[in-house]
Every structure is written in structure tokens, then in C-alpha cells.
Design an enzyme around this catalytic site. Structure first.
Site, PDB file in Angstrom:
ATOM      1  CB  ILE A  18     -93.091  57.068 -49.440  1.00 48.38           C
ATOM      2  CG1 ILE A  18     -92.856  57.569 -50.839  1.00 48.38           C
ATOM      3  CG2 ILE A  18     -94.434  56.295 -49.424  1.00 48.38           C
ATOM      4  CD1 ILE A  18     -92.628  56.514 -51.864  1.00 48.38           C
ATOM      5  N   GLY A  42     -83.108  59.328 -45.131  1.00 47.64           N
ATOM      6  CA  GLY A  42     -84.362  60.015 -44.530  1.00 47.64           C
ATOM      7  C   GLY A  42     -83.627  61.140 -43.293  1.00 47.64           C
ATOM      8  CB  ALA A 125     -91.650  50.220 -51.341  1.00 47.28           C
ATOM      9  CE1 TYR A 157     -84.205  52.079 -56.076  1.00 44.42           C
ATOM     10  CE2 TYR A 157     -85.243  52.645 -57.978  1.00 44.42           C
ATOM     11  CZ  TYR A 157     -85.403  52.654 -56.817  1.00 44.42           C
ATOM     12  OH  TYR A 157     -86.417  52.914 -55.997  1.00 44.42           O
ATOM     13  CE  LYS A 161     -86.628  49.426 -54.366  1.00 48.96           C
ATOM     14  NZ  LYS A 161     -87.347  49.232 -52.993  1.00 48.96           N
TER      15      LYS A 161
HETATM   16  P1  NAD Z   1     -86.414  57.907 -49.153  1.00 47.75           P
HETATM   17  O1  NAD Z   1     -84.961  57.636 -49.537  1.00 47.75           O
HETATM   18  O2  NAD Z   1     -87.055  58.975 -48.508  1.00 47.75           O
HETATM   19  O3  NAD Z   1     -86.866  56.504 -47.950  1.00 47.75           O
HETATM   20  C1  NAD Z   1     -85.909  55.439 -47.841  1.00 47.75           C
HETATM   21  C2  NAD Z   1     -85.488  55.378 -46.503  1.00 47.75           C
HETATM   22  O4  NAD Z   1     -84.888  53.981 -46.201  1.00 47.75           O
HETATM   23  C3  NAD Z   1     -84.707  56.487 -45.937  1.00 47.75           C
HETATM   24  O5  NAD Z   1     -85.455  57.179 -44.795  1.00 47.75           O
HETATM   25  C4  NAD Z   1     -83.553  56.032 -45.549  1.00 47.75           C
HETATM   26  O6  NAD Z   1     -82.796  56.614 -44.520  1.00 47.75           O
HETATM   27  C5  NAD Z   1     -83.690  54.306 -45.234  1.00 47.75           C
HETATM   28  N1  NAD Z   1     -82.795  53.299 -45.193  1.00 47.75           N
HETATM   29  C6  NAD Z   1     -82.065  53.302 -46.567  1.00 47.75           C
HETATM   30  N2  NAD Z   1     -81.124  52.110 -46.124  1.00 47.75           N
HETATM   31  C7  NAD Z   1     -81.606  51.613 -44.773  1.00 47.75           C
HETATM   32  C8  NAD Z   1     -81.163  50.722 -44.008  1.00 47.75           C
HETATM   33  N3  NAD Z   1     -80.158  50.139 -44.446  1.00 47.75           N
HETATM   34  N4  NAD Z   1     -81.511  50.612 -42.559  1.00 47.75           N
HETATM   35  C9  NAD Z   1     -82.653  51.451 -42.265  1.00 47.75           C
HETATM   36  N5  NAD Z   1     -83.289  52.171 -42.948  1.00 47.75           N
HETATM   37  C10 NAD Z   1     -82.687  52.595 -44.324  1.00 47.75           C
HETATM   38  O7  NAD Z   1     -87.249  57.464 -50.409  1.00 47.75           O
HETATM   39  P2  NAD Z   1     -88.494  57.031 -50.617  1.00 47.75           P
HETATM   40  O8  NAD Z   1     -88.865  58.058 -51.842  1.00 47.75           O
HETATM   41  O9  NAD Z   1     -89.487  57.725 -49.475  1.00 47.75           O
HETATM   42  O10 NAD Z   1     -88.717  55.635 -51.160  1.00 47.75           O
HETATM   43  C11 NAD Z   1     -89.403  54.797 -50.289  1.00 47.75           C
HETATM   44  C12 NAD Z   1     -89.410  53.281 -50.998  1.00 47.75           C
HETATM   45  O11 NAD Z   1     -90.182  53.675 -52.171  1.00 47.75           O
HETATM   46  C13 NAD Z   1     -88.147  52.943 -51.528  1.00 47.75           C
HETATM   47  O12 NAD Z   1     -88.268  51.356 -51.419  1.00 47.75           O
HETATM   48  C14 NAD Z   1     -88.105  53.261 -52.987  1.00 47.75           C
HETATM   49  O13 NAD Z   1     -87.360  52.288 -53.645  1.00 47.75           O
HETATM   50  C15 NAD Z   1     -89.644  53.098 -53.260  1.00 47.75           C
HETATM   51  N6  NAD Z   1     -89.950  54.037 -54.604  1.00 47.75           N
HETATM   52  C16 NAD Z   1     -90.141  55.382 -54.255  1.00 47.75           C
HETATM   53  C17 NAD Z   1     -90.467  56.245 -55.526  1.00 47.75           C
HETATM   54  C18 NAD Z   1     -90.522  57.660 -55.365  1.00 47.75           C
HETATM   55  O14 NAD Z   1     -90.981  58.189 -56.317  1.00 47.75           O
HETATM   56  N7  NAD Z   1     -90.284  58.415 -54.405  1.00 47.75           N
HETATM   57  C19 NAD Z   1     -90.756  55.606 -56.659  1.00 47.75           C
HETATM   58  C20 NAD Z   1     -90.459  54.262 -56.858  1.00 47.75           C
HETATM   59  C21 NAD Z   1     -90.068  53.489 -55.633  1.00 47.75           C
END
Ligand code: NAD
Length: 332
Positions: A18, A42, A125, A157, A161
Site C-alpha cells: 500500500i 517490503g 493504518a 495482530y 493494532k
Molecule cells: P506490507 O507488508 O507490504 O507493508 C508494510 C511495510 O512495513 C513493509 O514494507 C515492511 O518492510 C515495513 N516494515 C515493517 N516493519 C518495519 C520496521 N520496523 N521499520 C520500517 N519498516 C517496517 O503490507 P501492506 O499490505 O502494504 O500494509 C500496510 C499497512 O496497512 C499496515 O499497517 C497494515 O497493517 C495495514 N493493512 C493492510 C491491509 C491489506 O489488505 N493489505 C489490510 C488491513 C490493514
């Protein structure tokens, strides 16, 4: 440090699925964007398109977020902060509950300290997972949360959150920092990978190679899928202090589809001959894994406040995911 006229934004977790789409959206709007990401889930290549769009306005920092905020980033100021960094994905959560809990709570608390007592708007988020296993036709932001027992690590999780949400709202209440919370329902689209248990990329990968598509459980459970390009469009608008500060908003699509129908739709759109097979949850995850039957957002608040409507049909999301996967030669 003084801020230039170009708005400067921080996107934590900006090399994620995202986050990278949000970065592009902000760059398109003429902003300068700082991404801090430890690349745990990521990928730096997620930022290729952003780099191509605006090489001078994108700054990537490969670091643990809290380390950076306590060190090199401590003196920086931003016009806006988007906090997306988190441990994400059902598979990751089940396999590494310690990492999930510690990452989500520790990183969020570091971001809150960074913006506390400032006027910097922050968008955090969160997730529809916080609704837990409550049973309702639609989930609204003020509904009670019903989490499973602590002996089932899946709920760690959601719980982490939910703590993040309490913490963010406490900062808003105690220091007036303008913080808004986006509760994402299932978000899908290009750059989402299957590695951490995300359903749509997993189905698309199998369908493209005509391999069996594994549906966990009996497949009658339903979810609502919203394209990431719709989701990121509304996030900067959620920084509007008057309309959104101190509020939680559901973000997503409210048309449910069963996972059986999702698998069938993927096969249809991609003209695949994949067989659809069912795998018990205990086998897919761990004994006692609990899933929910249905999760549909009540979008009344975000509709009335920001006139948000998703526009991209699921079929197009599937096609775009497949195109990306094929371009990468089958490797995401
Ligand atoms: P993602 O795993 O692609 O993105 C999370 C990013 O955070 C990754 O790039 C990861 O490397 C980075 N990260 C994790 N720990 C870290 C740290 N300690 N320091 C720096 N970077 C760190 O997942 P996403 O789907 O893009 O999710 C983004 C946000 O949206 C999250 O907070 C997630 O909880 C929330 N979310 C996503 C969804 C979905 O359907 N994709 C649904 C509900 C909530």
C-alpha cells in the site's frame, strides 16, 4: 530545520504494497516524499515507478523505523506523516507472533512520540481485523470489538493494532496532535505478493500456471476487496483536521464475495483451467485456527465525510495483478 515550499511527507513502510502506491500518489501531487522501510516484507523495487516519476522528490531510507526516528530522523520535520509500517499478513502473524506484537506496538509508539505535541497531521493504518470475530451484517467504527482468546496467536495482530488505535487516540486526546486512523478492509492490487498469506495474489499465481487453487476452509467465508489505487486516493484527504482528526474510518469496498467465488472469478478472468481444492484451516495454518464467516464494512462515515467510493472493479484488479506477474516472468 526549515521546510521548503514543496510539501514534505514521511511514509513509514513506504516500500510495502500500500505504501508504494501512496508514495506515487503523493509524488503525482507534487509532494516530496521520505520513505523509511526496513524491507522486512517490503521491496525496494516497489519504488521503481516512483523513482522514475520524480527521482529528486523521493528519498528512500533503508532502516528500522524506530531506529531512524531516534537517530538521523529525529530533527526532521514533515508536513504530513503516513504510518503504514507494520508486521502484516495472517501467515506471518501465525508464524511469528512475537515479532508481530513487538513491531506493531513499538513502531507505532515511536511514531507517536515523533509527532507528539506538534501540529503535524498523522494518518495511521489500522485494519478490519480489529473487529475480530464479531458477527454483524456490517461493521461500523463504533461497534464493539470481539477478539479471540490469547491462546490463539492469530488474534495478536488484531490486538496489537487495536492497542495502536488506543495509543493514537490517546495522543490526540492528550496533546491535540491531529491523528486520523484508517481501518483498511482487504486491500488488493498490483505489487501485492502471496508470500505472507494474501489470498488474491496467491490465486492469481496459481491460475496463471494452471496449478490447483487452494481455498482454505469450505470457501463460503466472504470478504470485500478494494483496489489499492482507490484506497490511496482517500488517505491524504483523511488528514483534513476538521473532518478527520481523532476519528477512525473504515476504508474499503462493501460488496462481499465468497472465497469460492473469488477463486472462480480469477479462473474466469484469466481463462485458467486450475482446479479449485479445499484445504482445512488446521492444515493451512495451525490447529484451532479461527476465521470469520463474513466481514463487510459500514462505509457510511467515509462516504458522508469524504465522499469516498471505490471505482476499480475486481476483474480489472485481477487482470492488472496477472499482467504484472507475467511481466516479472512469474516471479514477484
Ligand atoms: P506490507 O507488508 O507490504 O507493508 C508494510 C511495510 O512495513 C513493509 O514494507 C515492511 O518492510 C515495513 N516494515 C515493517 N516493519 C518495519 C520496521 N520496523 N521499520 C520500517 N519498516 C517496517 O503490507 P501492506 O499490505 O502494504 O500494509 C500496510 C499497512 O496497512 C499496515 O499497517 C497494515 O497493517 C495495514 N493493512 C493492510 C491491509 C491489506 O489488505 N493489505 C489490510 C488491513 C490493514
Amino acid at each position: 530545520m526549515s521546510i521548503s515550499k514543496t510539501p514534505q511527507d514521511l511514509v513509514t513502510g513506504g516500500a510495502g504494497f500500500i505504501g508504494s502506491h501512496l508514495v506515487e500518489h503523493l509524488l503525482q501531487g507534487g509532494h516530496e516524499v521520505w520513505v523509511v522501510d526496513d524491507l522486512s516484507t517490503g521491496r525496494e523495487s516497489n519504488l521503481d515507478q516512483a523513482r522514475h516519476m520524480a527521482p529528486d522528490r523521493l528519498h528512500f531510507v533503508h532502516s528500522d523505523l524506530s531506529d531512524w526516528l531516534d537517530g538521523a530522523g529525529a530533527k526532521r520535520t514533515f508536513n504530513s506523516v503516513y504510518h503504514l509500517a507494520a508486521a502484516v499478513g495472517v501467515k506471518l502473524v501465525v508464524e511469528d507472533p512475537i515479532g508481530t506484537i513487538e513491531t506493531n506496538i513499538h513502531q507505532t509508539s515511536a511514531v507517536m512520540r515523533f509527532v507528539q505535541n506538534s501540529a503535524t497531521p498523522l494518518l495511521m493504518a489500522s485494519t478490519s481485523e480489529v473487529y475480530g470475530k464479531g458477527v454483524r451484517d456490517r461493521f461500523a467504527e463504533t461497534d464493539d470489538l470481539l477478539l479471540g482468546p490469547t491462546t490463539r496467536s492469530r488474534w495478536s495482530y488484531a490486538c496489537s493494532k487495536a492497542i495502536d488505535e488506543y495509543l493514537a487516540l490517546a495522543h490526540y486526546q492528550q496533546s491535540g496532535t491531529p491523528i486520523s486512523i484508517a481501518r483498511f478492509f482487504n486491500t488488493v492490487g498490483p505489487r501485492q505478493v502471496s508470500d505472507y498469506g494474501m489470498v488474491l495474489p496467491r490465486f492469481v499465481e496459481c491460475a496463471l500456471s494452471n496449478q490447483p487453487i487452494q481455498v482454505f476452509g469450505d470457501g463460503t467465508q466472504s470478504r470485500c476487496f478494494c483496489d489499492v489505487r482507490d484506497v490511496v486516493e482517500v488517505l491524504p484527504r483523511m488528514l483534513d483536521r476538521d473532518k478527520c482528526a481523532g476519528r477512525v474510518m473504515n476504508v474499503g469496498n462493501d460488496t462481499p464475495i465468497t472465497i469460492n467465488d473469488l477463486a472462480a472469478t480469477v479462473c474466469d478472468v484469466l481463462n485458467s483451467s486450475s482446479e479449485i481444492v479445499h484445504v482445512p484451516y488446521e492444515q493451512a495454518y495451525s490447529p484451532g485456527f479461527e476465521d470469520l464467516k463474513c466481514r463487510v464494512p459500514d462505509l457510511g462515515l467515509i462516504r458522508s465525510t469524504l465522499q469516498f467510493e471505490s471505482t476499480i472493479p475486481l476483474e480489472r484488479t485481477i487482470q492488472d495483478l496477472a499482467l504484472e506477474y507475467s511481466r516479472a516472468g512469474g516471479a514477484t
